[in-house]
Scaffold this motif. Structure first.
Motif, PDB file in Angstrom:
ATOM      1  N   GLY A  95       0.822  -1.207   0.000  1.00  0.00           N
ATOM      2  CA  GLY A  95       0.000   0.000   0.000  1.00  0.00           C
ATOM      3  C   GLY A  95       0.852   1.251   0.000  1.00  0.00           C
ATOM      4  O   GLY A  95       0.564   2.218  -0.691  1.00  0.00           O
ATOM      5  N   GLY A  96       1.905   1.236   0.749  1.00  0.00           N
ATOM      6  CA  GLY A  96       2.825   2.367   0.816  1.00  0.00           C
ATOM      7  C   GLY A  96       3.881   2.088   1.868  1.00  0.00           C
ATOM      8  O   GLY A  96       3.642   1.356   2.837  1.00  0.00           O
ATOM      9  N   PHE A  97       5.058   2.649   1.681  1.00  0.00           N
ATOM     10  CA  PHE A  97       6.137   2.445   2.640  1.00  0.00           C
ATOM     11  C   PHE A  97       6.014   3.429   3.796  1.00  0.00           C
ATOM     12  O   PHE A  97       5.514   4.547   3.636  1.00  0.00           O
ATOM     13  CB  PHE A  97       7.494   2.625   1.947  1.00  0.00           C
ATOM     14  N   ARG A  98       6.504   3.040   4.950  1.00  0.00           N
ATOM     15  CA  ARG A  98       6.392   3.889   6.134  1.00  0.00           C
ATOM     16  C   ARG A  98       7.506   4.919   6.244  1.00  0.00           C
ATOM     17  O   ARG A  98       7.381   5.900   6.977  1.00  0.00           O
ATOM     18  CB  ARG A  98       6.377   3.018   7.394  1.00  0.00           C
ATOM     19  N   SER A  99       8.603   4.677   5.557  1.00  0.00           N
ATOM     20  CA  SER A  99       9.718   5.630   5.604  1.00  0.00           C
ATOM     21  C   SER A  99      10.520   5.552   4.315  1.00  0.00           C
ATOM     22  O   SER A  99      10.465   4.543   3.597  1.00  0.00           O
ATOM     23  CB  SER A  99      10.642   5.345   6.798  1.00  0.00           C
ATOM     24  N   PHE A 100      11.256   6.615   4.016  1.00  0.00           N
ATOM     25  CA  PHE A 100      12.099   6.639   2.828  1.00  0.00           C
ATOM     26  C   PHE A 100      13.187   5.580   2.943  1.00  0.00           C
ATOM     27  O   PHE A 100      13.532   4.919   1.958  1.00  0.00           O
ATOM     28  CB  PHE A 100      12.720   8.035   2.674  1.00  0.00           C
ATOM     29  N   HIS A 101      13.709   5.412   4.147  1.00  0.00           N
ATOM     30  CA  HIS A 101      14.753   4.414   4.398  1.00  0.00           C
ATOM     31  C   HIS A 101      14.247   3.010   4.056  1.00  0.00           C
ATOM     32  O   HIS A 101      14.923   2.236   3.372  1.00  0.00           O
ATOM     33  CB  HIS A 101      15.174   4.491   5.869  1.00  0.00           C
ATOM     34  N   THR A 102      13.046   2.697   4.539  1.00  0.00           N
ATOM     35  CA  THR A 102      12.460   1.387   4.262  1.00  0.00           C
ATOM     36  C   THR A 102      12.220   1.197   2.772  1.00  0.00           C
ATOM     37  O   THR A 102      12.507   0.134   2.211  1.00  0.00           O
ATOM     38  CB  THR A 102      11.130   1.235   5.020  1.00  0.00           C
ATOM     39  N   ALA A 103      11.681   2.229   2.122  1.00  0.00           N
ATOM     40  CA  ALA A 103      11.401   2.141   0.689  1.00  0.00           C
ATOM     41  C   ALA A 103      12.672   1.916  -0.112  1.00  0.00           C
ATOM     42  O   ALA A 103      12.723   1.053  -0.993  1.00  0.00           O
ATOM     43  CB  ALA A 103      10.706   3.426   0.222  1.00  0.00           C
ATOM     44  N   ARG A 104      13.713   2.679   0.198  1.00  0.00           N
ATOM     45  CA  ARG A 104      14.958   2.595  -0.569  1.00  0.00           C
ATOM     46  C   ARG A 104      15.576   1.202  -0.464  1.00  0.00           C
ATOM     47  O   ARG A 104      16.009   0.620  -1.454  1.00  0.00           O
ATOM     48  CB  ARG A 104      15.940   3.650  -0.067  1.00  0.00           C
ATOM     49  N   ARG A 105      15.616   0.646   0.728  1.00  0.00           N
ATOM     50  CA  ARG A 105      16.254  -0.650   0.931  1.00  0.00           C
ATOM     51  C   ARG A 105      15.423  -1.785   0.333  1.00  0.00           C
ATOM     52  O   ARG A 105      15.976  -2.734  -0.243  1.00  0.00           O
ATOM     53  CB  ARG A 105      16.502  -0.878   2.426  1.00  0.00           C
ATOM     54  N   THR A 106      14.096  -1.706   0.464  1.00  0.00           N
ATOM     55  CA  THR A 106      13.250  -2.757  -0.085  1.00  0.00           C
ATOM     56  C   THR A 106      13.246  -2.736  -1.603  1.00  0.00           C
ATOM     57  O   THR A 106      13.336  -3.787  -2.254  1.00  0.00           O
ATOM     58  CB  THR A 106      11.807  -2.610   0.444  1.00  0.00           C
ATOM     59  N   ILE A 107      13.146  -1.551  -2.190  1.00  0.00           N
ATOM     60  CA  ILE A 107      13.138  -1.429  -3.651  1.00  0.00           C
ATOM     61  C   ILE A 107      14.465  -1.910  -4.240  1.00  0.00           C
ATOM     62  O   ILE A 107      14.495  -2.500  -5.325  1.00  0.00           O
ATOM     63  CB  ILE A 107      12.828   0.014  -4.072  1.00  0.00           C
ATOM     64  N   ALA A 108      15.558  -1.684  -3.526  1.00  0.00           N
ATOM     65  CA  ALA A 108      16.853  -2.209  -3.993  1.00  0.00           C
ATOM     66  C   ALA A 108      16.765  -3.722  -4.175  1.00  0.00           C
ATOM     67  O   ALA A 108      17.298  -4.290  -5.135  1.00  0.00           O
ATOM     68  CB  ALA A 108      17.954  -1.853  -3.003  1.00  0.00           C
ATOM     69  N   GLY A 109      16.080  -4.389  -3.248  1.00  0.00           N
ATOM     70  CA  GLY A 109      15.908  -5.836  -3.364  1.00  0.00           C
ATOM     71  C   GLY A 109      15.004  -6.225  -4.513  1.00  0.00           C
ATOM     72  O   GLY A 109      15.286  -7.194  -5.232  1.00  0.00           O
ATOM     73  N   PHE A 110      13.900  -5.485  -4.718  1.00  0.00           N
ATOM     74  CA  PHE A 110      13.014  -5.764  -5.853  1.00  0.00           C
ATOM     75  C   PHE A 110      13.771  -5.644  -7.172  1.00  0.00           C
ATOM     76  O   PHE A 110      13.636  -6.483  -8.068  1.00  0.00           O
ATOM     77  CB  PHE A 110      11.839  -4.786  -5.860  1.00  0.00           C
ATOM     78  N   GLU A 111      14.555  -4.582  -7.309  1.00  0.00           N
ATOM     79  CA  GLU A 111      15.308  -4.360  -8.546  1.00  0.00           C
ATOM     80  C   GLU A 111      16.361  -5.452  -8.734  1.00  0.00           C
ATOM     81  O   GLU A 111      16.567  -5.942  -9.845  1.00  0.00           O
ATOM     82  CB  GLU A 111      15.969  -2.981  -8.520  1.00  0.00           C
ATOM     83  N   ALA A 112      17.029  -5.831  -7.659  1.00  0.00           N
ATOM     84  CA  ALA A 112      18.045  -6.882  -7.760  1.00  0.00           C
ATOM     85  C   ALA A 112      17.429  -8.190  -8.225  1.00  0.00           C
ATOM     86  O   ALA A 112      18.039  -8.941  -8.991  1.00  0.00           O
ATOM     87  CB  ALA A 112      18.733  -7.068  -6.405  1.00  0.00           C
ATOM     88  N   MET A 113      16.213  -8.475  -7.783  1.00  0.00           N
ATOM     89  CA  MET A 113      15.562  -9.710  -8.192  1.00  0.00           C
ATOM     90  C   MET A 113      15.251  -9.694  -9.687  1.00  0.00           C
ATOM     91  O   MET A 113      15.275 -10.742 -10.347  1.00  0.00           O
ATOM     92  CB  MET A 113      14.287  -9.925  -7.386  1.00  0.00           C
ATOM     93  N   LEU A 114      14.972  -8.514 -10.238  1.00  0.00           N
ATOM     94  CA  LEU A 114      14.776  -8.409 -11.689  1.00  0.00           C
ATOM     95  C   LEU A 114      16.073  -8.699 -12.430  1.00  0.00           C
ATOM     96  O   LEU A 114      16.070  -9.354 -13.478  1.00  0.00           O
ATOM     97  CB  LEU A 114      14.253  -7.026 -12.060  1.00  0.00           C
ATOM     98  N   TRP A 115      17.204  -8.187 -11.920  1.00  0.00           N
ATOM     99  CA  TRP A 115      18.499  -8.516 -12.527  1.00  0.00           C
ATOM    100  C   TRP A 115      18.682 -10.028 -12.520  1.00  0.00           C
ATOM    101  O   TRP A 115      19.104 -10.628 -13.508  1.00  0.00           O
ATOM    102  CB  TRP A 115      19.649  -7.885 -11.742  1.00  0.00           C
ATOM    103  N   LEU A 116      18.381 -10.635 -11.376  1.00  0.00           N
ATOM    104  CA  LEU A 116      18.583 -12.068 -11.215  1.00  0.00           C
ATOM    105  C   LEU A 116      17.714 -12.863 -12.186  1.00  0.00           C
ATOM    106  O   LEU A 116      18.175 -13.819 -12.812  1.00  0.00           O
ATOM    107  CB  LEU A 116      18.265 -12.472  -9.775  1.00  0.00           C
TER     108      LEU A 116
END
Length: 250
Positions: free
Chosen positions: A198-219
């Motif tokens: 629905g939405g992230f609670r903090s910029f820190h949380t969003a940045r770190r989680t999205i990094a993982g989503f993007e990495a999974m696309l590379w994979l």
């Protein structure tokens, strides 16, 4: 073999990655990879592990994701396939604490992910930071063709990248709605897992989680290691990143 040498190096490097953790490393990485790969909530994963006999609180899984998703992205970065020389750049919207933030993304013409950057604003400074992040490590592989939308921040950003030596002189910059449709569609591959949030609670949380989503696309796209690239093989590479023999094996 090269992969064996990489595994030994990473095993020595990552010996402290799981220091102090209550659960075994393979289970932690399995939880993180499932969350990043599939549209599952933390509570979904809590129930899935309970079915397997592991009592893991959803808040614990959340902490694992925030810790290890950026590490997966950082360690997979070295394996990324070079782009083909023609890229598309675009921004999409991400909700953080009820406010819209901006995710800059780039893919090549074949759909291979190039890079990403989450920013608070959509302006000239943000565009420049994204191009710097995307190009600074690969000036010899700089794209000769760059497609963008009609935002007025991109021409000056491209010029600055040329002046810094991050882009070769006189790159072709084109603005076309037709060619941008591919990256606009590609945004969904990252955002589909966010629907459960629905939405992230903090910029820190969003940045770190999205990094993982993007990495999974590379994979998922693969790194030219083999003709076939199964989920099991993808998991094996993630295991290697943390010096483990296998994911999903005790």
């Amino acid at each position: 073999m090269i992969l064996n040498a990489i595994a030994e190096k990473l095993k020595r490097k990552s010996k402290d990655d799981f220091k102090g953790r209550q659960f075994e490393a393979w289970l932690i990485i399995q939880a993180v990879s499932w969350y990043l790969r599939y549209p599952l909530s933390y509570r979904d994963l809590e129930e899935m592990f309970l079915e397997r006999g592991f009592e893991v609180d959803h808040s614990t899984i959340n902490r694992w994701v925030l810790t290890y998703a950026p590490l997966i992205e950082k360690r997979l970065r070295r394996f990324r396939k070079p782009h083909c020389g023609s890229i598309r750049v675009d921004e999409t919207y991400i909700k953080v604490r009820g406010k819209w933030k901006y995710l800059y993304r780039a893919i090549d013409k074949h759909g291979n992910p190039v890079d990403f950057l989450l920013t608070a604003n959509r302006d000239l400074d943000a565009a420049k930071r994204f191009f710097n992040k995307m190009l600074k490590d690969e000036p010899l592989l700089s794209p000769g063709k760059i497609g963008t939308d009609g935002a007025n921040t991109f021409p000056s950003t491209i010029k600055q990248s040329v002046d810094k030596g991050h882009l070769r002189p006189d790159p072709v910059h084109y603005v076309t709605k037709h060619l941008q449709q591919r990256i606009e569609s590609d945004h969904f591959r990252v955002k589909k897992n966010m629907l459960r949030i629905g939405g992230f609670r903090s910029f820190h949380t969003a940045r770190r989680t999205i990094a993982g989503f993007e990495a999974m696309l590379w994979l998922k796209k693969g790194f030219d290691f083999a003709e076939t690239w199964t989920v099991r093989e993808q998991n094996d590479l993630i295991a290697l990143l943390f010096g483990l023999q296998k994911v999903n094996e005790a």
